[in-house]
Design an enzyme around this catalytic site. Sequence first.
Site, PDB file in Angstrom:
ATOM      1  N   ASP A  11      28.031  36.965  61.001  1.00  0.00           N
ATOM      2  CA  ASP A  11      27.452  35.690  60.531  1.00  0.00           C
ATOM      3  C   ASP A  11      28.548  34.624  60.626  1.00  0.00           C
ATOM      4  OD1 ASP A  11      28.921  36.923  58.459  1.00  0.00           O
ATOM      5  OD2 ASP A  11      27.784  35.877  56.901  1.00  0.00           O
ATOM      6  N   ASP A  16      34.677  36.073  60.415  1.00  0.00           N
ATOM      7  CA  ASP A  16      33.958  36.755  61.499  1.00  0.00           C
ATOM      8  C   ASP A  16      34.588  36.399  62.839  1.00  0.00           C
ATOM      9  OD1 ASP A  16      32.093  35.691  59.307  1.00  0.00           O
ATOM     10  OD2 ASP A  16      30.929  37.351  60.085  1.00  0.00           O
ATOM     11  N   VAL A 138      29.498  42.818  59.647  1.00  0.00           N
ATOM     12  CA  VAL A 138      30.392  42.068  58.756  1.00  0.00           C
ATOM     13  C   VAL A 138      29.666  40.852  58.176  1.00  0.00           C
ATOM     14  CG1 VAL A 138      32.513  42.901  59.840  1.00  0.00           C
ATOM     15  CG2 VAL A 138      31.442  40.833  60.716  1.00  0.00           C
ATOM     16  N   HIS A 256      38.487  38.985  55.602  1.00  0.00           N
ATOM     17  CA  HIS A 256      37.734  40.216  55.316  1.00  0.00           C
ATOM     18  C   HIS A 256      37.290  40.987  56.569  1.00  0.00           C
ATOM     19  CE1 HIS A 256      37.089  38.443  51.287  1.00  0.00           C
ATOM     20  NE2 HIS A 256      36.670  37.344  51.904  1.00  0.00           N
ATOM     21  N   ASP A 257      36.581  40.253  57.451  1.00  0.00           N
ATOM     22  CA  ASP A 257      35.841  40.937  58.513  1.00  0.00           C
ATOM     23  C   ASP A 257      36.767  41.595  59.541  1.00  0.00           C
ATOM     24  OD1 ASP A 257      33.727  39.985  57.122  1.00  0.00           O
ATOM     25  OD2 ASP A 257      33.159  38.440  58.573  1.00  0.00           O
TER      26      ASP A 257
END
Length: 329
Positions: A11, A16, A138, A256-257
Site C-alpha cells: 500500500d 513500502d 506489507v 517497517h515493510d
Amino acid sequence: MEKKKVILDVDTGSDDAVAILCALAAPELDVLGICTVAGNKGLDFTTDNTLRVVDLAKSNVPVYRGCREPMVCTLNKNRHGGFDGHRTRKDENGNEAEYHKDHLDIPAATSTIQPEHAVFYYIDTLMKSEGDITLIPVGPLTNIAMAMRIEPEICKKIKEIVLMGGGCRQTNCSPAAEFNIWIDPEAAKIVMDSGVPVTIVPLDATHKACTTAEEAQEMRSWGTKVGTAVAELVDERILAYRLAQPMENLYSAPIHDALAVCAVIDRSVLKDVVHTHVDIDIGGGLSDGQTVVDPRYYPDEPINCYFAFNADRDKFNKMMMDYLRTYKD
Ligand code: BDR
Ligand code: CA
C-alpha cells in the site's frame, strides 16, 4: 543460487517504497509480481506510487491493482474511519509532517498497470505454481484473504506468508491495534486461520530496527537517484515519528515493510521469535484489529505462526543499505 519466488502486496507508502526497492535489488529474490491494495492511501495513490517506485528501480516487474475497500470492516460505520488514518502534524517551524504523501516525491510513472485484478492474479499464479511461492504482504491483507475466499485451494499452494503487521506490546492505530491489521481485521483473521505457514513481522520487531538520520545521510551521499529518494523518505519518516510517535532515538524511524522483505531473505534479522497462536479481534470494540498473541506454552488453539518480538537493527540496516547501494544512477 536458487532465488526465492515472491509476490509483494503493498500500500505504497514510504516504507513500502523502500521494501519494493530492496526486494527488486536482492539477488536472493525473484519478484514475480507486485499487488497493490488500499491502505496508507486510497488505491489510486498506492497503485500510482508503486508504479513510480518500479520505474525508479528500472524494473519490468508486473504490477496488479487490487482491492479498493476492506472486506467488510467499513460496513460498520462505528468501527473506524477507513483510510488516511495518519494525522498530519506540524513541527517546531510549522512545517507539516506526515508518514506517507499522496504522491511520493519521485518522478511520475510511465509504466502501466496489468489488466488482471490482483486477486485473480494470485489465484491464477498460485494454482499453476509448484507450491514454491512466498507472499510478502506489507499492507492490509484484503487481496490475499479475498483470493483465499474465492479459491480456498490456493492455501495449499502458498509456501509461506511473511507479513508486516500487528503488534503485541507496540501498537499505532489504537491502544490495541496496528494499522495494517486494523484497516481490515477480517482479512487478517482469514489469513491467520488459513493453515498457511505465517511469520509475523510486527511493530515489536520493526521499532527495534529503526533507521537513523546518519544512515539517511549516508544514503544521500551515494549521489544516486535511489539513494537520494530513500534518504528523503527516511528523513520524512523521522520527522513524522518524532512528532507523533517518538522512537527511543528521536532521530530515527522504523522502515517497517523493508524488515519483512529482509526477513524472507535472512530470518536471523528477526529476534526473540515465538512460535504460537495469534488470533485477530474482529469484535468491533476497544481492541478491534488487535493481534492477540497467546503467551501460554499450550495455547487453546493450534500454533499458527512465528511472531517476532525483536530484530537485529544493525544487520537489517546493513542489508537494506547494501541492496539500495546496488542502484547505480
Ligand atoms: C504499517 O502501516 C503502514 O503505515 C506502513 O506502510 C506499514 O506497513 C505499519 O503499521
Ligand atoms: Ca505498508
